[in-house]
Design a protein around this motif. Structure first.
Motif, mmCIF file in Angstrom:
data_model
loop_
_atom_site.group_PDB
_atom_site.id
_atom_site.type_symbol
_atom_site.label_atom_id
_atom_site.label_comp_id
_atom_site.label_asym_id
_atom_site.label_seq_id
_atom_site.Cartn_x
_atom_site.Cartn_y
_atom_site.Cartn_z
ATOM 1 N N ARG A 261 -19.373 6.300 25.036
ATOM 2 C CA ARG A 261 -20.507 7.091 25.509
ATOM 3 C C ARG A 261 -21.067 7.873 24.316
ATOM 4 N NH1 ARG A 261 -20.741 7.415 31.161
ATOM 5 N NH2 ARG A 261 -19.278 5.901 32.038
ATOM 6 N N LEU A 262 -22.344 7.699 24.049
ATOM 7 C CA LEU A 262 -22.950 8.287 22.858
ATOM 8 C C LEU A 262 -23.958 9.364 23.254
ATOM 9 C CD1 LEU A 262 -23.639 4.978 20.891
ATOM 10 C CD2 LEU A 262 -21.645 6.478 20.716
ATOM 11 N N PRO A 263 -23.761 10.606 22.807
ATOM 12 C CA PRO A 263 -24.719 11.665 23.150
ATOM 13 C C PRO A 263 -26.054 11.432 22.467
ATOM 14 C CG PRO A 263 -23.140 12.461 21.541
ATOM 15 C CD PRO A 263 -22.668 11.094 21.964
ATOM 16 N N ALA A 264 -27.101 11.931 23.083
ATOM 17 C CA ALA A 264 -28.452 11.740 22.535
ATOM 18 C C ALA A 264 -28.973 13.043 21.940
ATOM 19 C CB ALA A 264 -29.387 11.202 23.611
ATOM 20 N N ASP A 265 -29.809 13.761 22.660
ATOM 21 C CA ASP A 265 -30.571 14.883 22.112
ATOM 22 C C ASP A 265 -29.703 15.931 21.425
ATOM 23 O OD1 ASP A 265 -31.966 13.462 24.141
ATOM 24 O OD2 ASP A 265 -33.467 15.044 24.205
ATOM 25 N N LEU A 266 -28.562 16.272 22.026
ATOM 26 C CA LEU A 266 -27.749 17.364 21.494
ATOM 27 C C LEU A 266 -26.730 16.903 20.468
ATOM 28 C CD1 LEU A 266 -27.068 19.342 24.798
ATOM 29 C CD2 LEU A 266 -28.867 19.715 23.105
ATOM 30 N N GLY A 267 -26.521 15.591 20.361
ATOM 31 C CA GLY A 267 -25.569 15.069 19.389
ATOM 32 C C GLY A 267 -24.148 15.529 19.666
ATOM 33 N N TYR A 268 -23.292 15.402 18.658
ATOM 34 C CA TYR A 268 -21.901 15.853 18.761
ATOM 35 C C TYR A 268 -21.866 17.343 18.427
ATOM 36 C CZ TYR A 268 -20.756 10.892 18.809
ATOM 37 O OH TYR A 268 -20.674 9.551 19.130
ATOM 38 N N LEU A 543 -24.149 15.414 32.756
ATOM 39 C CA LEU A 543 -25.582 15.345 33.038
ATOM 40 C C LEU A 543 -26.401 15.334 31.757
ATOM 41 C CD1 LEU A 543 -25.907 17.875 36.026
ATOM 42 C CD2 LEU A 543 -25.785 15.382 36.135
ATOM 43 N N GLU A 544 -25.814 15.762 30.670
ATOM 44 C CA GLU A 544 -26.544 15.811 29.403
ATOM 45 C C GLU A 544 -27.039 14.421 29.003
ATOM 46 O OE1 GLU A 544 -24.444 19.598 27.183
ATOM 47 O OE2 GLU A 544 -23.532 17.626 26.941
ATOM 48 N N PRO A 545 -28.147 14.354 28.272
ATOM 49 C CA PRO A 545 -28.717 13.051 27.906
ATOM 50 C C PRO A 545 -27.812 12.250 26.975
ATOM 51 C CG PRO A 545 -29.915 14.855 26.845
ATOM 52 C CD PRO A 545 -28.997 15.482 27.831
ATOM 53 N N ASP A 546 -27.766 10.938 27.220
ATOM 54 C CA ASP A 546 -27.033 10.048 26.325
ATOM 55 C C ASP A 546 -27.956 8.944 25.830
ATOM 56 O OD1 ASP A 546 -27.225 8.139 28.331
ATOM 57 O OD2 ASP A 546 -25.083 8.034 28.736
ATOM 58 N N ARG A 547 -27.413 8.073 24.988
ATOM 59 C CA ARG A 547 -28.238 7.053 24.342
ATOM 60 C C ARG A 547 -28.630 5.942 25.320
ATOM 61 N NH1 ARG A 547 -26.819 6.738 18.730
ATOM 62 N NH2 ARG A 547 -27.921 4.732 18.597
ATOM 63 N N TRP A 548 -27.887 5.744 26.393
ATOM 64 C CA TRP A 548 -28.123 4.621 27.294
ATOM 65 C C TRP A 548 -29.085 4.986 28.419
ATOM 66 C CZ3 TRP A 548 -28.418 -0.243 27.373
ATOM 67 C CH2 TRP A 548 -28.247 -1.007 28.507
ATOM 68 N N PHE A 549 -28.840 6.112 29.088
ATOM 69 C CA PHE A 549 -29.688 6.522 30.209
ATOM 70 C C PHE A 549 -30.697 7.609 29.843
ATOM 71 C CE2 PHE A 549 -26.189 4.789 32.933
ATOM 72 C CZ PHE A 549 -26.955 3.898 33.663
ATOM 73 N N GLY A 550 -30.616 8.147 28.635
ATOM 74 C CA GLY A 550 -31.541 9.211 28.277
ATOM 75 C C GLY A 550 -31.360 10.423 29.182
ATOM 76 N N HIS A 551 -32.458 10.927 29.715
ATOM 77 C CA HIS A 551 -32.448 12.107 30.580
ATOM 78 C C HIS A 551 -32.410 11.725 32.061
ATOM 79 C CE1 HIS A 551 -33.686 15.272 27.493
ATOM 80 N NE2 HIS A 551 -33.713 14.137 26.819
ATOM 81 N N ALA A 552 -31.980 10.518 32.376
ATOM 82 C CA ALA A 552 -32.109 10.017 33.747
ATOM 83 C C ALA A 552 -31.272 10.816 34.742
ATOM 84 C CB ALA A 552 -31.732 8.536 33.804
ATOM 85 N N TYR A 553 -30.082 11.268 34.352
ATOM 86 C CA TYR A 553 -29.265 12.041 35.298
ATOM 87 C C TYR A 553 -29.874 13.418 35.550
ATOM 88 C CZ TYR A 553 -25.489 8.659 35.692
ATOM 89 O OH TYR A 553 -24.746 7.537 35.986
ATOM 90 N N LEU A 554 -30.528 13.981 34.566
ATOM 91 C CA LEU A 554 -31.243 15.238 34.794
ATOM 92 C C LEU A 554 -32.422 15.014 35.735
ATOM 93 C CD1 LEU A 554 -31.191 16.550 31.122
ATOM 94 C CD2 LEU A 554 -29.850 17.429 33.037
#
Length: 815
Positions: A261-268, A543-554
């Motif tokens: 699982r790779l985080p998107a906007d907020l990174g690591y 719920l935070e954005p990831d590389r696969w779903f983006g902001h979809a859970y939000l």
């Protein structure tokens, strides 16, 4: 109490001493004594199907120090470390609580480690709590359980063989040497994500916060403050350890398994930076999340992972409400499969009860702290681990009153099968999935990538169905909890639990049902739903954005809460006034969808030169505020205003405006909308270019002249907007909708079929008859979830030229 009443049988290292005393005496003959307890039939029935087991023992050592006591439970597979714990002090008794590892308890074994001598055993009790769901094995379940009781010493090796056999997949499902199909598909997916491939439900950032009234239900998201290094984790797990260390090393375990699982906007991110929490708050607000519920770690006066929570408390600009959940269990090496090695232990006592609450009270006094009916909310992860939870609750309530906090709202969780908050003096219980879920297992249906895969796989959609069904019988003391996903392979490689097939749309269905239940059983403003979790990345629950779903859970969270937001009515007085004063002054109408209210004046400025040459029909979403609508009315005083549901992106409102324009006698239109494309860095610049090409200096004159010259011209856009269906990526997520809608309208499409990217263009109203003739039900607009591609609205954008061709007109990209 007689010796027989204790039902404890020495196995080795101890004998009972005949005694006329009330309490039986055990002679421990060496450094370790083993005792066994076997339930009788009545007790066996009483302990069937329980979720947790509590063992209590009271003993005294008149001649020396009391021994340490380790207890193991046999659930039919023999004794082992998976159901083992050390008894700890709790008032007069030693006690422990074990989660059930089967549906029938077969017996207990107690190991007493200490000096040889006499032991007076005054009390021994075994009790259960909670009830398991229906046996997934159906009618075969009781037969298997009964068989376990007759296997004797063969039970353990046969149970091991049975577990190994369950991991054997049907022929053709297990990967074979040289058969790289499963491996290849899994690798290709991971590589595609690394190259920024996106799920069909991938969603852009949310720009506008969700505005909810005070009486709306509240979503609280559990928050893990683990993402920063601490000395203790350095010592236990290695220098610099945080949960990102687990997340980064995760690998897929079966075909179709989405890892890592790779985080998107907020990174690591590092939670020592307050700017990170500020960004998290901004994201939470856009989704409608009302509060974070921080996991709070206290061990007999020792705090761990407290830095982010202390920083939050000290900074009032971090203005999202918050609550606390005391994770009151030991820390062990559980991530490595060792339940027994304790890293740091709890030491519950009356003194610790008061000390921990005094620390908690600092947070509860903060004006941001979550209250329900005026009462500060405190969640305790496992109240059954407290020696006397009812006494603890009473101490806390009294101290809360003394400290001026008033009454408390005390909630337990369903972790490890707990289900009786009233017995602990608590007000309610928060569902804490995936704890207690044993339905919809599909482990044998997946194709493993590793021969030693020992994990369990469940069907997420099937679990959601079961949880929603169970809500029907839940009472007002039950606070629903949902999880967006769950996959703890990062913490337990090859041995974790995966809820396969989790996606934002199914999560939204679960959250919507949970919110509906909470609203039905709680007074207005007191309905709560907990989400597990905001940021449990190593457990795949975030719920935070990831590389696969983006902001979809939000977006899914926002969509589930959207029905509780205030809505502008379609017959709003300002709308009615615009309809009453609207007159057609031109054959041309500007069809403007204003989704983002901050762009109202921007468009008013650019459309002002068209006054007298084109009428304006403005559509606005019903999520707007009164202020937003008043500003639009002031900016476009002569326009016809229409309030529309926020569905179908800009295409749904366009169809409604198109029908209104036709009803008023317009023949030509220019379709515009407040495009921002927040997932693109050039979104605003793209909108400015598209609008300038259509209504910039001289553009409208050229467009109207083109339509006057060619009566078969149905669509006109700029050359820069032209794309074709055969272009790379255009049809990746849209093929199904394009084919379905083409069949509905009788369209002919091919790779060379063009369309206006950005969905802004000039058009002839008659040329769009195949579209305007369709009902929205047949179009099938999905609930709005911020998707950047793959929705029905995206398919219709790609079909615009085909639509005008079906009506006998042509499309041109020469404006």
């Amino acid at each position: 109490m007689s010796r027989d009443r204790l039902d404890l049988r020495p196995l080795s290292g101890a004998v009972w001493r005949a005694s006329d005393d009330a309490a039986p005496v055990l002679i421990q003959q060496g450094p370790r004594a083993l005792l066994a307890w076997t339930p009788d039939r009545a007790t066996l029935r009483a302990l069937a199907e329980i979720r947790t087991l509590r063992i209590e023992l009271r003993l005294a050592a008149p001649e020396g120090k009391s021994p340490d006591v380790l207890v193991e439970a046999d659930w039919g597979g023999g004794y082992g470390e998976d159901s083992r714990a050390r008894l700890k002090a709790g008032g007069e008794d030693l006690f422990t609580v074990l989660p059930a590892r089967g549906r029938r308890l077969r017996g207990l074994r107690l190991a007493l480690d200490g000096e040889a001598g006499q032991l007076v055993l005054e009390h021994f009790a075994v009790s259960g709590a909670g009830k398991l769901d229906a046996d997934p094995r159906g009618r075969l379940g009781p037969a298997f359980e009964a068989l376990k009781g007759f296997l004797g010493p063969l039970r353990s090796p046969l149970a091991g063989a049975w577990r190994a056999a369950r991991r054997v997949r049907p022929r053709g499902r297990t990967p074979r040497a040289g058969d790289g199909d499963g491996w290849r598909r899994t690798y290709d997916h991971a590589l595609a994500v690394a190259r920024n491939a996106r799920a069909e439900q991938f969603a852009a950032p949310i720009v506008e916060p969700l505005r909810l009234p005070p009486d709306a239900p509240r979503v609280l998201a559990f928050y893990l403050p683990q993402f920063h290094p601490i000395p203790e984790n350095d010592a236990w797990w290695g220098k610099g350890f945080t949960d990102w260390s687990n997340v980064a090393k995760a690998q897929p375990q079966f075909v179709g398994h989405h890892q890592p699982r790779l985080p998107a906007d907020l990174g690591y991110y590092d939670l020592r930076l307050s700017s990170v929490m500020a960004q998290q708050i901004a994201l939470a607000r856009t989704a409608g999340v009302s509060a974070f519920c921080f996991h709070y770690y206290w061990f007999d006066g020792k705090r761990l992972l407290e830095t982010p929570i202390e920083a939050y408390l000290a900074d009032p600009t971090l203005d999202l409400p918050f609550a606390l959940c005391w994770a009151n269990e030991n820390w062990t090496r559980r991530w490595e499969g060792d339940e027994g090695q304790v890293l740091i232990a709890q030491n519950h006592s009356p003194e610790d009860d008061l000390a921990v609450f005094r620390d908690l009270a600092r947070y509860m006094a903060d004006p941001r702290y979550v209250r329900v009916g005026g009462r500060p909310v405190l969640v305790v992860y496992r109240p059954e681990l407290l020696p006397d939870p009812k006494a603890t609750a009473a101490r806390w309530r009294g101290l809360a009153r003394d400290l001026g906090l008033g009454e408390l709202a005390l909630y337990a969780t369903t972790a490890f099968g707990f289900s009786d908050p009233a017995s602990c003096g608590f007000d309610g219980i928060v569902d804490f999935p995936p704890h207690g879920i044993d339905v919809a297992e599909i482990t044998r249906q997946v194709q493993p990538l590793h021969p030693d895969f020992r994990g369990q796989v469940y069907d997420y959609a099937g679990v959601v169905d079961a949880k929603l069904k169970a809500l029907a019988g839940a009472g007002p003391d039950f606070i629903p909890g949902v999880m967006p996903s769950w996959d703890n392979q990062a913490r337990k490689p090859a041995a974790g639990k995966v809820f396969h097939g989790a996606d934002p749309q199914t999560y939204q269905r679960w959250l919507s049902g949970a919110l509906g239940h909470a609203v039905r059983v709680q007074p207005p403003g007191e309905a709560l739903v907990f989400v597990n979790a905001w940021n449990e990345w190593a457990e795949g629950a975030y719920l935070e954005p990831d590389r696969w779903f983006g902001h979809a859970y939000l977006h899914a969270t926002r969509a589930a809460l959207a029905p509780y937001a205030r809505r502008l009515p379609a017959d709003h007085p300002l709308v009615a006034a615009s309809a009453a004063g609207f007159q057609r002054r031109s054959d041309t109408a500007i069809l403007l969808h204003l989704y983002y209210p901050e762009l109202t004046d921007w468009f008013a400025t650019r459309l002002a030169p068209l006054a007298g040459r084109a009428d304006i029909i403005v559509t606005a979403p019903d999520s707007w505020t009164e202020t937003d609508l008043a500003a639009a009315r002031a900016a476009f005083p002569d326009a016809l205003l229409l309030i529309t549901p926020n569905q179908g992106r800009d295409i749904g409102p366009f169809i409604r405006a198109l029908k209104a324009a036709r009803a008023h006698g317009h023949t030509l239109f220019c379709k515009l909308h407040t495009k921002r494309s927040p997932h693109r860095g050039d979104g605003d610049a793209w909108r400015e270019a598209l609008v300038a090409d259509l209504v910039g200096p001289g553009a409208a004159e050229r467009a109207l002249a083109a339509f006057a010259k060619d009566p078969r011209l149905g669509l006109l856009a700029a050359a820069d907007a032209r794309m074709t269906l055969g272009a790379q990526g255009v049809m990746d997520n849209n093929r199904a909708h394009v084919e379905r809608l083409s069949a509905l309208m009788g369209l002919t499409v091919k790779d060379s079929t063009p369309f206006a990217a950005g969905s802004m263009f000039w058009g002839r109203i008659e040329a769009f008859e195949p579209l305007s003739a369709l009902s929205e039900a047949r179009i099938g607009f999905e609930p709005e979830q911020g998707r950047v591609d793959g929705a029905a609205a995206h398919a219709l954008e790609r079909l615009t030229a085909a639509i005008v061709a079906r009506a006998g007109y042509r499309a041109s990209f020469e404006l």
